[in-house]
Design a protein around this motif. Structure first.
Motif, PDB file in Angstrom:
ATOM      1  N   ALA A 136       0.608  -1.508   0.025  1.00  0.00           N
ATOM      2  CA  ALA A 136       0.143   0.022  -0.112  1.00  0.00           C
ATOM      3  C   ALA A 136       0.666   1.233  -0.029  1.00  0.00           C
ATOM      4  CB  ALA A 136      -0.786  -0.011   1.174  1.00  0.00           C
ATOM      5  N   SER A 137       2.197   1.076  -0.312  1.00  0.00           N
ATOM      6  CA  SER A 137       3.075   2.388  -0.162  1.00  0.00           C
ATOM      7  C   SER A 137       2.877   3.442  -1.096  1.00  0.00           C
ATOM      8  CB  SER A 137       4.424   1.896  -0.120  1.00  0.00           C
ATOM      9  OG  SER A 137       4.850   1.178  -1.375  1.00  0.00           O
ATOM     10  N   ASP A 138       2.053   3.225  -2.287  1.00  0.00           N
ATOM     11  CA  ASP A 138       1.954   4.443  -3.294  1.00  0.00           C
ATOM     12  C   ASP A 138       0.647   5.210  -2.555  1.00  0.00           C
ATOM     13  OD1 ASP A 138       3.845   3.612  -4.662  1.00  0.00           O
ATOM     14  OD2 ASP A 138       2.863   2.712  -6.350  1.00  0.00           O
ATOM     15  N   LYS A 139       0.102   4.774  -1.537  1.00  0.00           N
ATOM     16  CA  LYS A 139      -1.193   5.436  -1.174  1.00  0.00           C
ATOM     17  C   LYS A 139      -0.558   6.568   0.033  1.00  0.00           C
ATOM     18  CE  LYS A 139      -4.308   5.032  -3.053  1.00  0.00           C
ATOM     19  NZ  LYS A 139      -4.556   5.335  -4.328  1.00  0.00           N
ATOM     20  N   ALA A 140      -0.599   7.754  -0.302  1.00  0.00           N
ATOM     21  CA  ALA A 140      -0.140   8.601   0.784  1.00  0.00           C
ATOM     22  C   ALA A 140      -0.502   8.490   2.011  1.00  0.00           C
ATOM     23  CB  ALA A 140      -0.232  10.193   0.301  1.00  0.00           C
ATOM     24  N   GLU A 141      -1.889   8.316   2.389  1.00  0.00           N
ATOM     25  CA  GLU A 141      -2.469   8.155   3.545  1.00  0.00           C
ATOM     26  C   GLU A 141      -1.836   7.181   4.489  1.00  0.00           C
ATOM     27  OE1 GLU A 141      -5.814   6.621   0.905  1.00  0.00           O
ATOM     28  OE2 GLU A 141      -3.936   7.597   0.528  1.00  0.00           O
ATOM     29  N   VAL A 142      -1.341   6.126   3.800  1.00  0.00           N
ATOM     30  CA  VAL A 142      -0.923   5.029   4.581  1.00  0.00           C
ATOM     31  C   VAL A 142       0.508   5.547   5.457  1.00  0.00           C
ATOM     32  CG1 VAL A 142       0.266   2.858   4.444  1.00  0.00           C
ATOM     33  CG2 VAL A 142      -1.837   3.248   3.245  1.00  0.00           C
ATOM     34  N   TYR A 195     -23.350  -5.515  -2.532  1.00  0.00           N
ATOM     35  CA  TYR A 195     -22.504  -5.803  -3.388  1.00  0.00           C
ATOM     36  C   TYR A 195     -22.561  -4.502  -4.437  1.00  0.00           C
ATOM     37  CZ  TYR A 195     -21.895  -7.291  -8.333  1.00  0.00           C
ATOM     38  OH  TYR A 195     -21.331  -7.438  -9.741  1.00  0.00           O
ATOM     39  N   ASN A 196     -23.996  -4.061  -4.831  1.00  0.00           N
ATOM     40  CA  ASN A 196     -23.997  -3.127  -5.591  1.00  0.00           C
ATOM     41  C   ASN A 196     -23.262  -1.732  -5.279  1.00  0.00           C
ATOM     42  OD1 ASN A 196     -25.333  -4.262  -7.822  1.00  0.00           O
ATOM     43  ND2 ASN A 196     -27.231  -4.027  -6.586  1.00  0.00           N
ATOM     44  N   GLU A 197     -23.515  -1.638  -3.912  1.00  0.00           N
ATOM     45  CA  GLU A 197     -22.660  -0.332  -3.198  1.00  0.00           C
ATOM     46  C   GLU A 197     -21.200  -0.510  -3.296  1.00  0.00           C
ATOM     47  OE1 GLU A 197     -23.693   0.185   0.700  1.00  0.00           O
ATOM     48  OE2 GLU A 197     -25.857   0.896   0.298  1.00  0.00           O
ATOM     49  N   ALA A 198     -20.660  -1.763  -3.304  1.00  0.00           N
ATOM     50  CA  ALA A 198     -19.035  -1.938  -3.537  1.00  0.00           C
ATOM     51  C   ALA A 198     -18.704  -1.352  -4.807  1.00  0.00           C
ATOM     52  CB  ALA A 198     -18.932  -3.326  -3.324  1.00  0.00           C
ATOM     53  N   ILE A 199     -19.399  -2.051  -5.994  1.00  0.00           N
ATOM     54  CA  ILE A 199     -18.916  -1.927  -7.434  1.00  0.00           C
ATOM     55  C   ILE A 199     -19.235  -0.451  -7.793  1.00  0.00           C
ATOM     56  CG2 ILE A 199     -19.383  -4.228  -8.137  1.00  0.00           C
ATOM     57  CD1 ILE A 199     -21.877  -3.656  -9.412  1.00  0.00           C
ATOM     58  N   GLN A 200     -20.147   0.311  -7.165  1.00  0.00           N
ATOM     59  CA  GLN A 200     -20.380   1.625  -7.404  1.00  0.00           C
ATOM     60  C   GLN A 200     -19.141   2.538  -7.071  1.00  0.00           C
ATOM     61  OE1 GLN A 200     -24.298   2.927  -5.902  1.00  0.00           O
ATOM     62  NE2 GLN A 200     -25.304   1.566  -7.257  1.00  0.00           N
ATOM     63  N   ARG A 201     -18.558   1.892  -5.947  1.00  0.00           N
ATOM     64  CA  ARG A 201     -17.463   2.753  -5.227  1.00  0.00           C
ATOM     65  C   ARG A 201     -16.207   2.410  -6.142  1.00  0.00           C
ATOM     66  NH1 ARG A 201     -18.612   1.435  -0.359  1.00  0.00           N
ATOM     67  NH2 ARG A 201     -17.363  -0.492  -0.395  1.00  0.00           N
ATOM     68  N   MET A 202     -15.973   1.053  -6.453  1.00  0.00           N
ATOM     69  CA  MET A 202     -14.794   0.471  -7.201  1.00  0.00           C
ATOM     70  C   MET A 202     -14.730   0.718  -8.526  1.00  0.00           C
ATOM     71  SD  MET A 202     -14.280  -3.206  -5.126  1.00  0.00           S
ATOM     72  CE  MET A 202     -12.831  -3.612  -6.523  1.00  0.00           C
ATOM     73  N   GLY A 203     -15.933   0.195  -9.266  1.00  0.00           N
ATOM     74  CA  GLY A 203     -15.858   0.202 -10.498  1.00  0.00           C
ATOM     75  C   GLY A 203     -16.329  -1.021 -10.986  1.00  0.00           C
ATOM     76  N   PRO A 204     -16.676  -1.418 -12.244  1.00  0.00           N
ATOM     77  CA  PRO A 204     -17.359  -2.618 -12.807  1.00  0.00           C
ATOM     78  C   PRO A 204     -16.477  -3.825 -12.198  1.00  0.00           C
ATOM     79  CG  PRO A 204     -16.676  -1.103 -14.608  1.00  0.00           C
ATOM     80  CD  PRO A 204     -16.172  -0.564 -13.493  1.00  0.00           C
ATOM     81  N   ASP A 205     -17.405  -4.736 -11.770  1.00  0.00           N
ATOM     82  CA  ASP A 205     -16.818  -6.010 -11.358  1.00  0.00           C
ATOM     83  C   ASP A 205     -16.533  -6.910 -12.250  1.00  0.00           C
ATOM     84  OD1 ASP A 205     -16.578  -8.210  -9.335  1.00  0.00           O
ATOM     85  OD2 ASP A 205     -18.786  -8.643  -9.447  1.00  0.00           O
ATOM     86  N   VAL A 225      -7.877  -2.562  -7.863  1.00  0.00           N
ATOM     87  CA  VAL A 225      -8.127  -2.107  -6.319  1.00  0.00           C
ATOM     88  C   VAL A 225      -7.374  -1.031  -5.970  1.00  0.00           C
ATOM     89  CG1 VAL A 225      -8.280  -4.594  -5.911  1.00  0.00           C
ATOM     90  CG2 VAL A 225      -6.083  -3.638  -5.637  1.00  0.00           C
ATOM     91  N   TRP A 226      -7.841  -0.660  -4.706  1.00  0.00           N
ATOM     92  CA  TRP A 226      -7.416   0.703  -4.070  1.00  0.00           C
ATOM     93  C   TRP A 226      -5.747   0.880  -4.023  1.00  0.00           C
ATOM     94  CZ3 TRP A 226      -4.803   0.552   0.743  1.00  0.00           C
ATOM     95  CH2 TRP A 226      -4.385   1.972   1.152  1.00  0.00           C
ATOM     96  N   TRP A 227      -5.287   0.018  -3.733  1.00  0.00           N
ATOM     97  CA  TRP A 227      -3.776   0.220  -3.634  1.00  0.00           C
ATOM     98  C   TRP A 227      -2.973   0.250  -4.924  1.00  0.00           C
ATOM     99  CZ3 TRP A 227      -1.660  -4.088  -5.928  1.00  0.00           C
ATOM    100  CH2 TRP A 227      -2.101  -5.327  -5.646  1.00  0.00           C
ATOM    101  N   ASN A 228      -3.853  -0.128  -5.940  1.00  0.00           N
ATOM    102  CA  ASN A 228      -3.066  -0.047  -7.381  1.00  0.00           C
ATOM    103  C   ASN A 228      -3.531   0.971  -8.132  1.00  0.00           C
ATOM    104  OD1 ASN A 228      -1.328  -1.705  -8.940  1.00  0.00           O
ATOM    105  ND2 ASN A 228      -2.935  -2.784  -9.742  1.00  0.00           N
ATOM    106  N   THR A 229      -4.673   1.954  -7.756  1.00  0.00           N
ATOM    107  CA  THR A 229      -4.920   2.948  -8.256  1.00  0.00           C
ATOM    108  C   THR A 229      -4.192   4.305  -7.976  1.00  0.00           C
ATOM    109  OG1 THR A 229      -6.660   3.722  -6.584  1.00  0.00           O
ATOM    110  CG2 THR A 229      -7.201   2.186  -8.406  1.00  0.00           C
ATOM    111  N   GLU A 230      -3.994   5.083  -9.006  1.00  0.00           N
ATOM    112  CA  GLU A 230      -3.657   6.349  -8.799  1.00  0.00           C
ATOM    113  C   GLU A 230      -4.323   7.432  -8.097  1.00  0.00           C
ATOM    114  OE1 GLU A 230      -2.195   8.144 -12.490  1.00  0.00           O
ATOM    115  OE2 GLU A 230      -1.074   6.181 -12.947  1.00  0.00           O
ATOM    116  N   ASP A 231      -3.790   8.414  -7.215  1.00  0.00           N
ATOM    117  CA  ASP A 231      -4.382   9.207  -6.358  1.00  0.00           C
ATOM    118  C   ASP A 231      -4.897  10.291  -7.008  1.00  0.00           C
ATOM    119  OD1 ASP A 231      -4.035   7.896  -3.768  1.00  0.00           O
ATOM    120  OD2 ASP A 231      -2.128   8.766  -3.563  1.00  0.00           O
TER     121      ASP A 231
END
Length: 486
Positions: free
Chosen positions: A221-227, A464-474, A480-486
């Motif tokens: 998770a080191s690319d996420k500044a908040e960590v 489940y629908n709330e999760a994919i609305q937040r993340m993107g298409p299933d 995933v979060w740690w693999n996305t750009e801020d």
């Protein structure tokens, strides 16, 4: 190995745990509401560890090794190596990891309830296992049930999906708690130590296990500044008494699964053909080892016409290659295949951390220490001049990306048959650089996650629908979060 002396105790624990599991179906029958129906923590520990590592081995041979070009199938309809992942593949990991989390939480809760000898130690090691297992789930799927997970007994069968960011911060808290509990509780006393097939109740080694997992997750998770991962990694490395980590291969978390009950490997009763008859090592996997003249080759691989040789991964449908080198059948019951996290991986974590300036030190030193530790995992010593061999020797004038590839390539081999870690690391870094085949699907893109199980979509639709609305298409391309750009 040391585990042989405690088979009898573990067998008893397995019987108790299986009995408890079988009777759990009779929810409304013959239960005293004033007593716990959960097995004692010592009776759950060995079966839980065994089941987790056993199933991770099973998926490594089926999925990870195909996705990550360790070996490749010679069955045309099995297309993981082409990056085609059917939705049905998700259920096995989701269902079984969550089942084991119920047992892991029961270890903690029963220890808290009974407060008998060793209860604080059981709580500590339970937190280590909880963090490790949840990390497997969230790194596989992204957002997952976490804060409300495993609450079926109290009627919550539709838990919310926590954002992966929140899950990760929860895992860090679990590992901090584990380190504190184990620092103050001491070893499992007396015969209770015999129920621990990993470290025989040694609290310090469990701390090292937990803190080494902590480093793995912080780096992920080191690319996420908040960590603020760099600061925490530095704190761990600079305070070894407060945060002990693995210092030698002998301390690695390796569950020695083999051919003897109860700690059998996932492959112990495979026919040889079932283990290696429909697959062969890839060119990528074998060619690197050949270029280093790596001493692990005869342990891992057979020869083909007197040489070690691989075949292309991602071959086109209908163009089945002729198998060359295959898995050595001795690996079926080799106890070194029960790796959870080892000393070599930690050294490569430190090599990357030093390269990025997170910690002081020379990345070359950690890189070379990791190579030595990776060989030691297989009871091998580096041949004379091994670290100076072409394609292996560290070069100061390499670019940053070349240094990353060198570290991650060695880490890739240190993670041989270690659940999904090769894939998780490749998703994070893009290394090692794999060789795409002519028949690749999904646009040649490495899958970024697995889709959620179909039954979860149906039975927990709202969350489940709330999760994919937040993340993107299933689908397998949503990062995933740690693999996305801020």
């Amino acid at each position: 190995m040391k585990i042989k002396s405690i088979y009898k105790s573990i067998s008893a624990a397995l019987i108790i745990a299986v009995t408890a599991s079988c009777t759990a179906d009779f929810v409304d029958m013959n239960i005293n509401p004033n007593t716990s129906v959960v097995a004692n923590p010592e009776s759950l520990l060995a079966p839980t560890l065994h089941d987790l590592v056993w199933r991770n081995q099973n998926r490594a041979i089926r999925l990870t090794n195909e996705i990550m070009q360790v070996h490749v199938t010679t069955v045309d309809s099995r297309e993981f190596h082409r990056y085609f992942i059917r939705p049905t593949e998700s259920d096995y990991m989701w269902r079984n990891w969550y089942l084991k989390l119920t047992d892991i939480k029961d270890i903690y809760n029963k220890a808290e309830e009974t407060r008998t000898d060793g209860f604080e130690t059981f709580k500590g090691l339970s937190r280590v296992l909880e963090a490790w297992t949840f990390s497997l789930l969230t790194d596989m799927f992204g957002d997952i049930p976490y804060s409300e997970a495993n609450q079926g007994r109290i009627g919550n069968v539709t838990p919310i999906f926590d954002p992966q960011r929140d899950v990760y911060f929860g895992l860090f808290e679990l590992l901090e708690e584990a380190n504190t509990l184990l620092a103050t509780s001491g070893n499992l006393p007396g015969t209770l130590a015999e129920y621990d097939p990993l470290y025989e109740g040694n609290a310090l080694l469990w701390r090292k296990f937990g803190n080494s997992i902590y480093l793995r997750l912080l780096l992920r998770a080191s690319d996420k500044a908040e960590v603020n991962a760099a600061q925490k990694i530095r704190e761990i490395i600079e305070n070894p008494s407060q945060y002990p980590i693995f210092n030698s291969p002998l301390e690695s978390a390796v569950l020695p699964l083999g051919s003897q009950q109860p700690l059998t490997s996932a492959f112990w009763n495979f026919r040889d053909f079932d283990f290696n008859g429909d697959k062969g090592y890839t060119e990528f996997f074998i060619n690197n080892l050949n270029s280093w003249q790596d001493p692990r080759l005869p342990i891992w691989s057979t020869m083909a016409s007197g040489i070690y040789a691989g075949i292309p991964s991602g071959w086109s449908s209908g163009q089945i290659p002729e198998r060359q080198s295959t898995l050595q059948v001795g690996l079926k019951t080799d106890p070194r295949m029960g790796n959870i996290i080892n000393h070599a991986e930690v050294q490569f974590i430190l090599a990357e951390s030093a390269l990025k300036g997170y910690i002081n030190g020379n990345p070359q030193d950690y890189y070379e220490s990791g190579i030595i530790a990776a060989l030691a995992h297989w009871d091998l010593e580096a041949p004379e001049g091994f670290l100076e061999r072409q394609f292996l020797a560290w070069e100061d004038d390499w670019t940053f990306d070349e240094k990353m590839d060198a570290i991650l390539k060695q880490k890739y081999y240190a993670l041989f048959f270690t659940d999904f870690q090769q894939w998780y690391e490749h998703r994070r870094t893009g290394h090692p650089i794999l060789i795409p085949g002519e028949g690749m699907l999904n646009g040649g893109r490495m899958p970024a996650r697995f889709g959620y199980p179909i039954n979860v979509q149906a039975l927990n639709a709202r969350n489940y629908n709330e999760a994919i609305q937040r993340m993107g298409p299933d689908n397998i391309n949503t990062k995933v979060w740690w693999n996305t750009e801020d």
